[in-house]
Design a protein around this motif. Structure first.
Motif, short mmCIF file in Angstrom:
data_model
loop_
_atom_site.label_atom_id
_atom_site.label_comp_id
_atom_site.label_asym_id
_atom_site.label_seq_id
_atom_site.Cartn_x
_atom_site.Cartn_y
_atom_site.Cartn_z
N GLY A 195 0.83 -1.20 0.00
CA GLY A 195 0.00 0.00 0.00
C GLY A 195 0.85 1.24 0.00
O GLY A 195 2.09 1.16 0.00
N PRO A 196 0.24 2.42 -0.03
CA PRO A 196 0.99 3.67 -0.15
C PRO A 196 1.91 3.94 1.04
O PRO A 196 1.66 3.47 2.16
N LEU A 197 2.96 4.70 0.76
CA LEU A 197 3.96 5.05 1.77
C LEU A 197 4.23 6.54 1.74
O LEU A 197 4.08 7.20 0.70
N THR A 198 4.68 7.07 2.87
CA THR A 198 5.15 8.45 2.88
C THR A 198 6.54 8.51 2.26
O THR A 198 7.22 7.48 2.09
N LEU A 199 6.96 9.70 1.94
CA LEU A 199 8.28 9.87 1.33
C LEU A 199 9.38 9.42 2.30
O LEU A 199 10.37 8.80 1.89
N SER A 200 9.21 9.69 3.57
CA SER A 200 10.20 9.27 4.57
C SER A 200 10.28 7.75 4.65
O SER A 200 11.37 7.19 4.80
N GLN A 201 9.13 7.09 4.55
CA GLN A 201 9.13 5.63 4.58
C GLN A 201 9.81 5.05 3.35
O GLN A 201 10.56 4.08 3.44
N ILE A 202 9.56 5.65 2.19
CA ILE A 202 10.24 5.21 0.97
C ILE A 202 11.74 5.40 1.11
O ILE A 202 12.54 4.50 0.83
N ALA A 203 12.15 6.58 1.58
CA ALA A 203 13.58 6.89 1.73
C ALA A 203 14.27 5.93 2.68
O ALA A 203 15.43 5.54 2.45
N SER A 204 13.58 5.52 3.74
CA SER A 204 14.19 4.62 4.73
C SER A 204 14.47 3.24 4.16
O SER A 204 15.28 2.49 4.72
N PRO A 215 -3.83 12.55 2.98
CA PRO A 215 -4.59 11.95 4.09
C PRO A 215 -5.60 12.91 4.69
O PRO A 215 -5.34 14.11 4.79
N SER A 216 -6.75 12.39 5.07
CA SER A 216 -7.81 13.23 5.64
C SER A 216 -7.41 13.83 6.99
O SER A 216 -7.93 14.86 7.40
N ASP A 217 -6.44 13.16 7.67
CA ASP A 217 -6.02 13.67 8.98
C ASP A 217 -4.94 14.73 8.88
O ASP A 217 -4.39 15.19 9.90
N TYR A 237 2.43 8.12 -1.17
CA TYR A 237 2.77 7.83 -2.56
C TYR A 237 2.39 6.40 -2.89
O TYR A 237 2.65 5.48 -2.12
N ASP A 238 1.77 6.22 -4.10
CA ASP A 238 1.28 4.89 -4.47
C ASP A 238 1.59 4.61 -5.94
O ASP A 238 2.00 5.50 -6.70
#
Length: 354
Positions: free
Chosen positions: A47-56, A88-90, A96-97
């Motif tokens: 599923g989708p990831l944040t940019l920080s998660q992708i970078a890690s 995100p709604s929050d 990113y997906d």
């Protein structure tokens, strides 16, 4: 009013030139995404990831990537619809997906264009593009002007480039083979024997024989190529030169072979194909792009780009139907039919003159 319209047209024209001037940036951003395995990282997460998660996840987390640079590259790829982004709604970080496009950038997928992205954007492959104007002025071949030899010679003495080149061709061959098997069943069902001319190590013919075990398969290529081919049930490997003679069979298949050659060479090859098949019920199956000058199909524009690739990397050309008709008639095949399949290429079934 006319002056305003003229100014707007000129402004639009300027914008178009800027866009084409920097269109290479699309390729470089795409190559970057492939090298960083961004599509694989998102896919592995499910599923989708944040940019920080992708970078890690880049480089196994062993380095600290420059997230700002990554964000700027991803911003362009999102605009090109290679990836998509969710808000995100929050109010949290952007997610990113994948899109249908980025699924073709998965390294281990059965349907992947990763090897082609890496091969076509390699510096050795990019250099010949800088010699187009010389080719127009002087004639000759762009790849040879750039490297002093043809692509096949460079591949034969550079193992790393050879692997890159072969992997690129193999990946496109794999899913084209799948389309041929699913969309051309009727055309293969009546064949008793089939020779794949320029069949490499036998990938296409082995899959055809697997699906149609009644066919006696012959894989025909240069001796040093077939010498490394694996053994397949129902397939014979024969080494030779397509300009000298082709093994006899009920039919001949040529997949992305003729576009590598000029018209005179294609006619020689087709005449040898005609000698190899019976006059009654014999046929040549050509799997190639058919250029459509005003085509609006999903792949029609790509054909014209690939015609320039042929200038850069080979000595051949992509052809319109009229150009195919000319070389078919020259080779002794005045009757043919075109079979459209869901792929970049089409199938031309050509029948020998009496």
């Amino acid at each position: 009013m006319e002056r305003i319209e003229l100014d707007e047209a000129m402004l639009q024209g300027q914008a178009e030139i800027w866009r084409y001037l920097y269109s290479f940036a699309d390729s470089m951003a795409l190559k970057c995404a492939v090298e960083l395995r961004i599509a694989d990282i998102i896919h592995s997460n499910g599923g989708p990831l944040t940019l920080s998660q992708i970078a890690s996840c880049i480089n196994g987390g062993l380095t600290s990537p420059d997230i700002t640079t990554l964000a700027r590259i991803m911003r362009l790829l999102i605009r090109r619809k290679i990836f998509t982004v969710h808000h995100p709604s929050d109010g949290g970080d952007l997610l990113y997906d994948l899109t249908h496009s980025s699924r073709w950038l998965l390294h281990d997928s059965e349907q992947t264009l990763v090897p082609m992205v890496l091969m076509e954007n390699h510096p050795l492959q990019m250099a010949p593009w800088h010699y187009f104007s010389q080719c127009v002025k002087e004639g000759g071949f762009a790849f040879k002007k750039a490297h002093g030899c043809e692509i096949w010679d460079l591949a034969s003495r550079n193992p790393d480039f050879n692997k890159l080149f072969n992997d690129g061709l193999a990946c496109t061959s794999k899913f084209l083979t799948s389309v041929i098997l699913s969309s051309y069943k009727q055309g293969l069902s009546s064949i008793g024997s089939l020779v794949d001319v320029g069949g490499g190590t036998g990938g296409l013919i082995s899959e055809i024989v697997k699906k149609h075990p009644h066919i006696k398969g012959i894989n025909f290529d240069l001796p040093h190529v077939v010498s490394t081919a694996p053994t397949y049930d129902g397939v014979s490997h024969i080494g030779g030169d397509l300009f000298h003679a082709i093994p006899n069979a009920d039919a001949v298949i040529l997949k992305w072979i003729l576009h590598c050659w000029g018209d005179e060479d294609c006619i020689k090859i087709l005449r040898n194909c005609k000698k190899a098949i019976p006059r009654e019920n014999g046929k040549v199956i050509i799997v190639e792009i058919i250029l459509k000058e005003d085509g609006s199909g999903v792949f029609d524009e790509i054909g014209f780009l690939l015609d320039l690739v042929m200038i850069a990397h080979a000595n051949g050309k992509e052809r319109t139907e009229a150009e195919w008709k000319k070389i078919l008639e020259g080779g002794g095949f005045s009757h043919y039919k075109i079979i459209n399949i869901p792929a970049l290429a089409s199938i031309i079934e050509a029948y020998p003159d009496a």
